[in-house]
Design a protein around this motif. Structure first.
Motif, PDB file in Angstrom:
ATOM      1  N   VAL A   1       0.863  -1.185   0.000  1.00 38.21           N
ATOM      2  CA  VAL A   1       0.000   0.000   0.000  1.00 38.21           C
ATOM      3  C   VAL A   1       0.898   1.233   0.000  1.00 38.21           C
ATOM      4  CG1 VAL A   1      -1.775   1.301   1.214  1.00 38.21           C
ATOM      5  CG2 VAL A   1      -1.829  -1.204   1.244  1.00 38.21           C
ATOM      6  N   ALA A   2       0.762   2.077  -1.015  1.00 40.83           N
ATOM      7  CA  ALA A   2       1.593   3.272  -1.145  1.00 40.83           C
ATOM      8  C   ALA A   2       0.866   4.482  -0.568  1.00 40.83           C
ATOM      9  CB  ALA A   2       1.930   3.521  -2.611  1.00 40.83           C
ATOM     10  N   ALA A   3       1.517   5.176   0.335  1.00 40.19           N
ATOM     11  CA  ALA A   3       0.964   6.412   0.899  1.00 40.19           C
ATOM     12  C   ALA A   3       1.153   7.563  -0.083  1.00 40.19           C
ATOM     13  CB  ALA A   3       1.645   6.731   2.221  1.00 40.19           C
ATOM     14  N   THR A   4       0.426   8.650   0.161  1.00 42.21           N
ATOM     15  CA  THR A   4       0.566   9.861  -0.651  1.00 42.21           C
ATOM     16  C   THR A   4       0.818  11.058   0.254  1.00 42.21           C
ATOM     17  OG1 THR A   4      -1.823  10.287  -0.609  1.00 42.21           O
ATOM     18  CG2 THR A   4      -0.962   8.993  -2.453  1.00 42.21           C
ATOM     19  N   ILE A   5       1.640  11.976  -0.236  1.00 35.59           N
ATOM     20  CA  ILE A   5       1.882  13.253   0.430  1.00 35.59           C
ATOM     21  C   ILE A   5       1.281  14.361  -0.431  1.00 35.59           C
ATOM     22  CG2 ILE A   5       3.673  14.930   1.064  1.00 35.59           C
ATOM     23  CD1 ILE A   5       5.436  12.665   1.924  1.00 35.59           C
ATOM     24  N   SER A   6       0.538  15.263   0.183  1.00 37.72           N
ATOM     25  CA  SER A   6      -0.111  16.346  -0.567  1.00 37.72           C
ATOM     26  C   SER A   6      -0.198  17.594   0.312  1.00 37.72           C
ATOM     27  CB  SER A   6      -1.509  15.918  -1.019  1.00 37.72           C
ATOM     28  OG  SER A   6      -2.334  15.617   0.107  1.00 37.72           O
ATOM     29  N   ASN A   7      -0.681  18.671  -0.306  1.00 36.47           N
ATOM     30  CA  ASN A   7      -0.904  19.947   0.405  1.00 36.47           C
ATOM     31  C   ASN A   7       0.341  20.400   1.158  1.00 36.47           C
ATOM     32  OD1 ASN A   7      -3.613  19.901  -0.466  1.00 36.47           O
ATOM     33  ND2 ASN A   7      -4.215  18.683   1.298  1.00 36.47           N
ATOM     34  N   ILE A   8       1.471  20.440   0.448  1.00 34.33           N
ATOM     35  CA  ILE A   8       2.746  20.810   1.065  1.00 34.33           C
ATOM     36  C   ILE A   8       2.841  22.333   1.127  1.00 34.33           C
ATOM     37  CG2 ILE A   8       5.238  20.434   0.996  1.00 34.33           C
ATOM     38  CD1 ILE A   8       4.541  18.218  -1.146  1.00 34.33           C
ATOM     39  N   GLU A   9       2.761  22.869   2.320  1.00 45.14           N
ATOM     40  CA  GLU A   9       2.757  24.332   2.470  1.00 45.14           C
ATOM     41  C   GLU A   9       3.109  24.741   3.898  1.00 45.14           C
ATOM     42  OE1 GLU A   9      -0.281  28.109   1.847  1.00 45.14           O
ATOM     43  OE2 GLU A   9      -0.738  26.196   0.904  1.00 45.14           O
ATOM     44  N   PRO A  10       4.268  25.371   4.061  1.00 47.19           N
ATOM     45  CA  PRO A  10       5.279  25.673   3.030  1.00 47.19           C
ATOM     46  C   PRO A  10       6.076  24.441   2.638  1.00 47.19           C
ATOM     47  CG  PRO A  10       6.029  26.402   5.183  1.00 47.19           C
ATOM     48  CD  PRO A  10       4.614  25.924   5.375  1.00 47.19           C
TER      49      PRO A  10
ATOM     50  N   VAL B   1      -0.665  13.434   4.852  1.00 52.33           N
ATOM     51  CA  VAL B   1      -0.331  12.065   4.444  1.00 52.33           C
ATOM     52  C   VAL B   1      -1.615  11.249   4.454  1.00 52.33           C
ATOM     53  CG1 VAL B   1       1.024  10.002   4.947  1.00 52.33           C
ATOM     54  CG2 VAL B   1       1.969  12.266   5.456  1.00 52.33           C
ATOM     55  N   ASN B   2      -1.806  10.454   3.400  1.00 53.86           N
ATOM     56  CA  ASN B   2      -3.031   9.656   3.326  1.00 53.86           C
ATOM     57  C   ASN B   2      -2.750   8.341   2.610  1.00 53.86           C
ATOM     58  OD1 ASN B   2      -5.698   9.009   3.745  1.00 53.86           O
ATOM     59  ND2 ASN B   2      -6.529  10.786   2.682  1.00 53.86           N
ATOM     60  N   LEU B   3      -3.732   7.444   2.674  1.00 55.53           N
ATOM     61  CA  LEU B   3      -3.685   6.175   1.962  1.00 55.53           C
ATOM     62  C   LEU B   3      -4.780   6.164   0.899  1.00 55.53           C
ATOM     63  CD1 LEU B   3      -3.346   3.663   4.955  1.00 55.53           C
ATOM     64  CD2 LEU B   3      -1.501   4.592   3.519  1.00 55.53           C
ATOM     65  N   PRO B   4      -4.653   5.305  -0.114  1.00 51.12           N
ATOM     66  CA  PRO B   4      -5.743   5.170  -1.086  1.00 51.12           C
ATOM     67  C   PRO B   4      -7.045   4.802  -0.379  1.00 51.12           C
ATOM     68  CG  PRO B   4      -3.773   4.066  -1.872  1.00 51.12           C
ATOM     69  CD  PRO B   4      -3.496   4.456  -0.451  1.00 51.12           C
ATOM     70  N   GLU B   5      -8.135   5.248  -0.925  1.00 50.21           N
ATOM     71  CA  GLU B   5      -9.441   5.016  -0.299  1.00 50.21           C
ATOM     72  C   GLU B   5      -9.681   3.521  -0.074  1.00 50.21           C
ATOM     73  OE1 GLU B   5     -14.182   6.120  -1.008  1.00 50.21           O
ATOM     74  OE2 GLU B   5     -12.630   6.748  -2.457  1.00 50.21           O
ATOM     75  N   GLY B   6     -10.064   3.188   1.154  1.00 48.56           N
ATOM     76  CA  GLY B   6     -10.370   1.809   1.499  1.00 48.56           C
ATOM     77  C   GLY B   6      -9.181   0.970   1.928  1.00 48.56           C
ATOM     78  N   GLU B   7      -7.979   1.514   1.846  1.00 51.73           N
ATOM     79  CA  GLU B   7      -6.779   0.758   2.201  1.00 51.73           C
ATOM     80  C   GLU B   7      -6.396   0.993   3.660  1.00 51.73           C
ATOM     81  OE1 GLU B   7      -5.407  -1.412   0.463  1.00 51.73           O
ATOM     82  OE2 GLU B   7      -5.642  -0.964  -1.677  1.00 51.73           O
ATOM     83  N   THR B   8      -5.769  -0.016   4.262  1.00 50.70           N
ATOM     84  CA  THR B   8      -5.214   0.099   5.616  1.00 50.70           C
ATOM     85  C   THR B   8      -3.815  -0.504   5.609  1.00 50.70           C
ATOM     86  OG1 THR B   8      -6.152  -2.030   6.300  1.00 50.70           O
ATOM     87  CG2 THR B   8      -7.490  -0.043   6.701  1.00 50.70           C
ATOM     88  N   VAL B   9      -3.036  -0.174   6.626  1.00 47.15           N
ATOM     89  CA  VAL B   9      -1.690  -0.736   6.757  1.00 47.15           C
ATOM     90  C   VAL B   9      -1.462  -1.155   8.203  1.00 47.15           C
ATOM     91  CG1 VAL B   9      -0.696   0.575   4.850  1.00 47.15           C
ATOM     92  CG2 VAL B   9      -0.683   1.548   7.152  1.00 47.15           C
ATOM     93  N   GLU B  10      -0.518  -2.042   8.414  1.00 43.70           N
ATOM     94  CA  GLU B  10      -0.197  -2.489   9.758  1.00 43.70           C
ATOM     95  C   GLU B  10       0.592  -1.420  10.524  1.00 43.70           C
ATOM     96  OE1 GLU B  10       1.931  -6.008   8.910  1.00 43.70           O
ATOM     97  OE2 GLU B  10       0.167  -7.126   8.252  1.00 43.70           O
ATOM     98  N   SER B  11       1.482  -0.712   9.803  1.00 35.09           N
ATOM     99  CA  SER B  11       2.267   0.345  10.433  1.00 35.09           C
ATOM    100  C   SER B  11       2.776   1.302   9.359  1.00 35.09           C
ATOM    101  CB  SER B  11       3.447  -0.227  11.226  1.00 35.09           C
ATOM    102  OG  SER B  11       4.345  -0.888  10.359  1.00 35.09           O
TER     103      SER B  11
ATOM    104  N   PRO C   1      -6.317  10.017   7.464  1.00 27.26           N
ATOM    105  CA  PRO C   1      -5.268  10.942   7.037  1.00 27.26           C
ATOM    106  C   PRO C   1      -4.582  11.599   8.231  1.00 27.26           C
ATOM    107  CG  PRO C   1      -7.408  11.946   6.762  1.00 27.26           C
ATOM    108  CD  PRO C   1      -7.670  10.528   7.166  1.00 27.26           C
ATOM    109  N   ALA C   2      -3.367  12.077   8.010  1.00 22.27           N
ATOM    110  CA  ALA C   2      -2.592  12.725   9.065  1.00 22.27           C
ATOM    111  C   ALA C   2      -1.979  14.005   8.521  1.00 22.27           C
ATOM    112  CB  ALA C   2      -1.497  11.792   9.570  1.00 22.27           C
ATOM    113  N   THR C   3      -1.909  15.013   9.364  1.00 20.50           N
ATOM    114  CA  THR C   3      -1.229  16.258   9.019  1.00 20.50           C
ATOM    115  C   THR C   3       0.082  16.316   9.790  1.00 20.50           C
ATOM    116  OG1 THR C   3      -3.304  17.434   8.571  1.00 20.50           O
ATOM    117  CG2 THR C   3      -1.357  18.776   9.037  1.00 20.50           C
ATOM    118  N   ILE C   4       1.166  16.457   9.062  1.00 17.11           N
ATOM    119  CA  ILE C   4       2.503  16.429   9.649  1.00 17.11           C
ATOM    120  C   ILE C   4       3.107  17.831   9.607  1.00 17.11           C
ATOM    121  CG2 ILE C   4       4.793  15.400   9.560  1.00 17.11           C
ATOM    122  CD1 ILE C   4       2.609  13.356  10.048  1.00 17.11           C
TER     123      ILE C   4
END
Length: 271
Positions: free
Chosen positions: A37-46, A62-72, A93-96
């Motif tokens: 499962v590949a995560a995505t990074i978006s909304n990079i500001e700054p 940071v988010n995952l594709p819809e419907g996907e989960t991961v162990e860690s 989703p998470a905001t870092i």
């Protein structure tokens, strides 16, 4: 003025259809689909750090594709080949938010280790683990430059421009939009290429959050300055503004009404 060989080649290319193939950069093998499962990074500001390391940060989602989960999942940072884990990610989703000083401490870096003159950059990766498969994908990574604060006076004035592949070199002038210091206009390119002086200008837009440079297709003249083609255009296809030096590293697609000559690299340096 461009060499005659380049003119001939460019004139021939304008009549041809060129198919562009794209390299598949997906790191997930076919046999692993449904497991990785590949995560995505978006909304990079700054999307950059400044040299004021105690008061600069980056922020992204940071988010995952819809419907996907991961162990860690965990966020890693890399600088000049050294990689460390910054933090775990427990939910999506998470905001870092990452202060520069915290990242530097994790990597064991001092201020002198981060030299903006060499265009140093941090690379952040989200690594997910699922079904025993760890995945680090392009969509879950981001490069963060270390640069200087934006200074409006650095983007105006006289510049020297060189393009080795388009075979031009000369001097141009940058002026800023009175209402927006991140929008600049470049005059003199058409004359640099051998055309008669005119009032056409190239428009460039600097992103205040990443210093990437974009812009619309800009007409530079009523014809090609060196050939029998009508209406001469530059369209930015890629670019970055180096806020410490005021330099612009650009790629332009060069076109006329009859077609395209392709894309070429240019470097604008403050005089």
């Amino acid at each position: 003025m461009k060499k005659i060989s380049l003119k001939i080649i460019a004139s021939l290319l304008i009549l041809l259809f060129v198919g562009i193939s794209c390299e598949n950069t997906n790191e997930i093998l076919v046999k692993e689909r449904g497991v990785s499962v590949a995560a995505t990074i978006s909304n990079i500001e700054p999307a950059f750090y400044t040299t004021d390391f105690d008061n600069t940060y980056i922020k992204f989602d940071v988010n995952l594709p819809e419907g996907e989960t991961v162990e860690s999942a965990e966020l890693q940072a890399s600088f000049k080949g050294k990689t460390v884990t910054i933090q775990s990610i427990s939910s999506f989703p998470a905001t870092i938010e990452l202060p520069a000083r915290d990242v530097m401490n994790k990597l064991g870096l001092s201020d002198s280790d981060v030299d903006v003159e060499n265009n140093n950059e941090f690379i952040f990766y989200v690594v997910t683990t699922n079904g025993g498969i760890s995945t680090r994908s392009k969509s879950g990574s981001v490069k963060i430059l270390v640069t200087c604060e934006f200074d409006p006076q650095m983007v105006v004035g006289n510049y020297h421009v060189v393009s080795s592949d388009w075979e031009v070199e000369g001097d141009v002038t940058f002026t800023a939009d009175p209402q927006n210091p991140y929008k600049v206009y470049v005059s003199g390119i058409f004359e640099m290429e051998g055309g008669a002086p005119n009032n056409y200008k190239l428009e460039l837009n600097i992103s205040p959050t990443s210093f990437e440079v974009t812009g619309p297709r800009s007409q530079l003249g009523p014809n090609a300055p060196w050939g029998a083609y009508t209406n001469y255009y530059y369209t930015p296809t890629r670019g970055i503004y180096r806020s410490c030096t005021g330099a612009f590293e650009m790629q332009f697609q060069i076109t006329v009404d009859q077609g395209s000559f392709g894309s070429y690299n240019f470097i604008f340096t403050r005089k």
